[in-house]
Design a protein around this motif. Sequence first.
Motif, PDB file in Angstrom:
ATOM      1  N   SER A  31     -15.693 -45.772  26.583  1.00 20.80           N
ATOM      2  CA  SER A  31     -16.770 -46.371  25.759  1.00 20.80           C
ATOM      3  C   SER A  31     -17.617 -45.145  25.517  1.00 20.80           C
ATOM      4  CB  SER A  31     -17.608 -47.407  26.607  1.00 20.80           C
ATOM      5  OG  SER A  31     -17.954 -46.846  27.912  1.00 20.80           O
ATOM      6  N   TYR A  32     -17.570 -44.204  26.161  1.00 15.72           N
ATOM      7  CA  TYR A  32     -18.546 -42.981  25.712  1.00 15.72           C
ATOM      8  C   TYR A  32     -18.435 -42.430  24.517  1.00 15.72           C
ATOM      9  CZ  TYR A  32     -19.508 -43.493  30.942  1.00 15.72           C
ATOM     10  OH  TYR A  32     -19.774 -43.909  32.245  1.00 15.72           O
ATOM     11  N   ALA A  33     -19.651 -41.835  23.883  1.00 11.60           N
ATOM     12  CA  ALA A  33     -19.651 -40.891  22.844  1.00 11.60           C
ATOM     13  C   ALA A  33     -19.897 -39.505  23.605  1.00 11.60           C
ATOM     14  CB  ALA A  33     -20.685 -41.110  21.952  1.00 11.60           C
ATOM     15  N   MET A  34     -19.096 -38.570  23.137  1.00 12.66           N
ATOM     16  CA  MET A  34     -19.044 -37.302  23.843  1.00 12.66           C
ATOM     17  C   MET A  34     -19.274 -36.179  23.165  1.00 12.66           C
ATOM     18  SD  MET A  34     -17.817 -38.211  26.865  1.00 12.66           S
ATOM     19  CE  MET A  34     -17.553 -36.389  27.499  1.00 12.66           C
ATOM     20  N   GLY A  35     -19.989 -35.270  23.524  1.00 15.86           N
ATOM     21  CA  GLY A  35     -20.142 -34.071  22.835  1.00 15.86           C
ATOM     22  C   GLY A  35     -20.127 -32.732  23.565  1.00 15.86           C
ATOM     23  N   TRP A  36     -19.991 -31.702  22.615  1.00 15.95           N
ATOM     24  CA  TRP A  36     -19.905 -30.222  23.396  1.00 15.95           C
ATOM     25  C   TRP A  36     -21.282 -29.585  22.629  1.00 15.95           C
ATOM     26  CZ3 TRP A  36     -16.681 -28.194  26.848  1.00 15.95           C
ATOM     27  CH2 TRP A  36     -15.523 -28.673  27.041  1.00 15.95           C
ATOM     28  N   PHE A  37     -21.806 -29.048  23.789  1.00  9.60           N
ATOM     29  CA  PHE A  37     -23.244 -28.177  23.480  1.00  9.60           C
ATOM     30  C   PHE A  37     -22.769 -26.772  23.977  1.00  9.60           C
ATOM     31  CE2 PHE A  37     -26.398 -30.965  22.144  1.00  9.60           C
ATOM     32  CZ  PHE A  37     -25.923 -32.530  22.258  1.00  9.60           C
ATOM     33  N   SER A  49     -20.204 -30.027  18.650  1.00 13.17           N
ATOM     34  CA  SER A  49     -19.365 -30.998  18.125  1.00 13.17           C
ATOM     35  C   SER A  49     -19.181 -32.271  18.990  1.00 13.17           C
ATOM     36  CB  SER A  49     -17.974 -30.593  17.966  1.00 13.17           C
ATOM     37  OG  SER A  49     -17.246 -31.484  17.653  1.00 13.17           O
ATOM     38  N   GLY A  50     -19.258 -33.462  18.241  1.00  8.43           N
ATOM     39  CA  GLY A  50     -19.104 -34.703  18.872  1.00  8.43           C
ATOM     40  C   GLY A  50     -18.126 -35.666  18.534  1.00  8.43           C
ATOM     41  N   ILE A  51     -17.802 -36.674  19.068  1.00  5.71           N
ATOM     42  CA  ILE A  51     -16.769 -37.594  19.087  1.00  5.71           C
ATOM     43  C   ILE A  51     -17.085 -38.803  19.487  1.00  5.71           C
ATOM     44  CG2 ILE A  51     -15.334 -37.046  21.042  1.00  5.71           C
ATOM     45  CD1 ILE A  51     -12.786 -37.325  19.248  1.00  5.71           C
ATOM     46  N   SER A  52     -16.751 -39.711  18.796  1.00  3.59           N
ATOM     47  CA  SER A  52     -16.884 -41.355  19.029  1.00  3.59           C
ATOM     48  C   SER A  52     -16.062 -41.694  20.081  1.00  3.59           C
ATOM     49  CB  SER A  52     -17.025 -42.334  17.633  1.00  3.59           C
ATOM     50  OG  SER A  52     -15.583 -42.068  17.291  1.00  3.59           O
ATOM     51  N   TYR A  60     -19.692 -31.745  13.548  1.00  2.88           N
ATOM     52  CA  TYR A  60     -19.445 -30.434  13.821  1.00  2.88           C
ATOM     53  C   TYR A  60     -20.915 -29.800  13.532  1.00  2.88           C
ATOM     54  CZ  TYR A  60     -14.492 -31.152  14.532  1.00  2.88           C
ATOM     55  OH  TYR A  60     -13.340 -31.626  14.966  1.00  2.88           O
ATOM     56  N   ALA A  61     -21.119 -28.780  14.052  1.00  6.53           N
ATOM     57  CA  ALA A  61     -22.203 -28.089  13.651  1.00  6.53           C
ATOM     58  C   ALA A  61     -21.630 -27.139  12.382  1.00  6.53           C
ATOM     59  CB  ALA A  61     -22.984 -27.364  14.855  1.00  6.53           C
ATOM     60  N   GLY A  62     -22.785 -26.944  11.645  1.00  2.45           N
ATOM     61  CA  GLY A  62     -22.112 -26.077  10.411  1.00  2.45           C
ATOM     62  C   GLY A  62     -21.516 -24.760  10.670  1.00  2.45           C
ATOM     63  N   SER A  63     -22.109 -24.152  11.898  1.00  5.72           N
ATOM     64  CA  SER A  63     -21.518 -22.851  12.353  1.00  5.72           C
ATOM     65  C   SER A  63     -20.189 -22.785  12.671  1.00  5.72           C
ATOM     66  CB  SER A  63     -22.701 -22.390  13.098  1.00  5.72           C
ATOM     67  OG  SER A  63     -22.766 -23.089  14.282  1.00  5.72           O
ATOM     68  N   VAL A  64     -19.698 -23.843  13.308  1.00  3.08           N
ATOM     69  CA  VAL A  64     -18.199 -24.050  13.815  1.00  3.08           C
ATOM     70  C   VAL A  64     -17.487 -25.017  12.856  1.00  3.08           C
ATOM     71  CG1 VAL A  64     -19.326 -23.780  15.862  1.00  3.08           C
ATOM     72  CG2 VAL A  64     -18.621 -25.950  15.196  1.00  3.08           C
ATOM     73  N   LYS A  65     -17.805 -25.521  11.614  1.00  2.00           N
ATOM     74  CA  LYS A  65     -17.082 -26.431  11.115  1.00  2.00           C
ATOM     75  C   LYS A  65     -15.778 -25.606  10.227  1.00  2.00           C
ATOM     76  CE  LYS A  65     -17.647 -30.393   8.338  1.00  2.00           C
ATOM     77  NZ  LYS A  65     -18.592 -31.318   7.199  1.00  2.00           N
ATOM     78  N   GLY A  66     -14.840 -26.197  10.652  1.00  2.00           N
ATOM     79  CA  GLY A  66     -13.623 -25.681   9.920  1.00  2.00           C
ATOM     80  C   GLY A  66     -12.689 -24.463  10.930  1.00  2.00           C
ATOM     81  N   LEU A  81     -11.939 -29.184  23.165  1.00  2.00           N
ATOM     82  CA  LEU A  81     -12.386 -28.365  21.856  1.00  2.00           C
ATOM     83  C   LEU A  81     -11.588 -27.235  21.646  1.00  2.00           C
ATOM     84  CD1 LEU A  81     -14.844 -28.454  20.071  1.00  2.00           C
ATOM     85  CD2 LEU A  81     -15.835 -26.690  21.812  1.00  2.00           C
ATOM     86  N   GLN A  82     -10.934 -27.447  20.604  1.00  2.00           N
ATOM     87  CA  GLN A  82      -9.992 -26.168  20.085  1.00  2.00           C
ATOM     88  C   GLN A  82     -10.947 -25.358  19.351  1.00  2.00           C
ATOM     89  OE1 GLN A  82      -6.785 -25.348  20.877  1.00  2.00           O
ATOM     90  NE2 GLN A  82      -7.209 -23.401  19.829  1.00  2.00           N
ATOM     91  N   MET A  83     -11.027 -24.031  19.686  1.00  2.00           N
ATOM     92  CA  MET A  83     -11.916 -23.019  19.152  1.00  2.00           C
ATOM     93  C   MET A  83     -10.825 -21.847  18.639  1.00  2.00           C
ATOM     94  SD  MET A  83     -15.066 -22.971  21.755  1.00  2.00           S
ATOM     95  CE  MET A  83     -14.196 -21.985  23.055  1.00  2.00           C
ATOM     96  N   ASN A  84     -10.880 -21.887  17.239  1.00  2.00           N
ATOM     97  CA  ASN A  84     -10.219 -20.752  16.412  1.00  2.00           C
ATOM     98  C   ASN A  84     -11.056 -19.978  15.683  1.00  2.00           C
ATOM     99  OD1 ASN A  84      -7.738 -22.161  17.376  1.00  2.00           O
ATOM    100  ND2 ASN A  84      -7.662 -23.496  15.428  1.00  2.00           N
ATOM    101  N   SER A  85     -10.654 -18.627  15.342  1.00  2.00           N
ATOM    102  CA  SER A  85     -11.293 -17.681  14.685  1.00  2.00           C
ATOM    103  C   SER A  85     -12.603 -17.494  15.565  1.00  2.00           C
ATOM    104  CB  SER A  85     -11.833 -18.217  13.259  1.00  2.00           C
ATOM    105  OG  SER A  85     -10.258 -18.305  12.586  1.00  2.00           O
ATOM    106  N   LEU A  86     -12.690 -17.304  16.614  1.00  2.00           N
ATOM    107  CA  LEU A  86     -13.789 -17.140  17.304  1.00  2.00           C
ATOM    108  C   LEU A  86     -14.629 -15.808  16.820  1.00  2.00           C
ATOM    109  CD1 LEU A  86     -12.565 -18.025  20.670  1.00  2.00           C
ATOM    110  CD2 LEU A  86     -14.631 -19.186  19.561  1.00  2.00           C
ATOM    111  N   LYS A  87     -16.046 -15.887  16.910  1.00  2.00           N
ATOM    112  CA  LYS A  87     -16.790 -14.864  16.615  1.00  2.00           C
ATOM    113  C   LYS A  87     -17.668 -14.349  17.878  1.00  2.00           C
ATOM    114  CE  LYS A  87     -17.199 -16.802  12.002  1.00  2.00           C
ATOM    115  NZ  LYS A  87     -18.288 -17.222  10.770  1.00  2.00           N
ATOM    116  N   PRO A  88     -18.148 -12.970  17.716  1.00  2.00           N
ATOM    117  CA  PRO A  88     -19.054 -12.594  18.817  1.00  2.00           C
ATOM    118  C   PRO A  88     -20.304 -13.708  18.992  1.00  2.00           C
ATOM    119  CG  PRO A  88     -18.428 -10.918  17.669  1.00  2.00           C
ATOM    120  CD  PRO A  88     -17.901 -12.094  16.924  1.00  2.00           C
ATOM    121  N   GLU A  89     -20.835 -14.058  17.706  1.00  2.00           N
ATOM    122  CA  GLU A  89     -21.918 -15.050  18.025  1.00  2.00           C
ATOM    123  C   GLU A  89     -21.475 -16.462  18.602  1.00  2.00           C
ATOM    124  OE1 GLU A  89     -20.839 -13.624  15.246  1.00  2.00           O
ATOM    125  OE2 GLU A  89     -20.971 -14.607  13.535  1.00  2.00           O
ATOM    126  N   ASP A  90     -20.071 -16.818  18.849  1.00  2.00           N
ATOM    127  CA  ASP A  90     -19.981 -17.877  19.624  1.00  2.00           C
ATOM    128  C   ASP A  90     -20.031 -18.031  21.184  1.00  2.00           C
ATOM    129  OD1 ASP A  90     -17.335 -18.326  17.389  1.00  2.00           O
ATOM    130  OD2 ASP A  90     -19.247 -19.545  17.282  1.00  2.00           O
TER     131      ASP A  90
END
Length: 127
Positions: A31-37, A49-52, A60-66, A81-90
């Motif tokens: 029943s929880y909405a979940m988020g990653w910060f 990112s968040g999921i119902s 998704y935040a614009g910086s991670v979308k896609g 949370l699957q994270m691809n094409s990671l950048k140093p700013e992540d």
Amino acid sequence: QVQLVESGGGLVQAGGSLRLSCAVSGRTFSSYAMGWFRQAPGKEREFVSGISWSGSTTYYAGSVKGRFTISRDNEKNTVSLQMNSLKPEDTAVYCCAASRTPAYGSSWFSVKKYDYWGQGTQVTVSS
């Protein structure tokens, strides 16, 4: 008491991938909405990112979308949370969070929306 435990962080080179998981205790996970910060040194905690509760809605935040994909398994009480094409700013400590009430629009992005938080897992992306 609801507990959230993250795993999957680590050190990766730029362009690489990591998959974070968050295990949630409690019978009402579905029943929880979940988020990653995430929070980088010297910066405020920011929404990633968040999921119902059903998984039908994701944000998704614009910086991670896609590049990042959030998912959940209500039978296993986990959110990933699957994270691809990671950048140093992540590079940051990534925390999962749970909200007892549905999130709409801009409320997804608010730290105050979420009732329960994990301790976080470190993600470091080298250049």
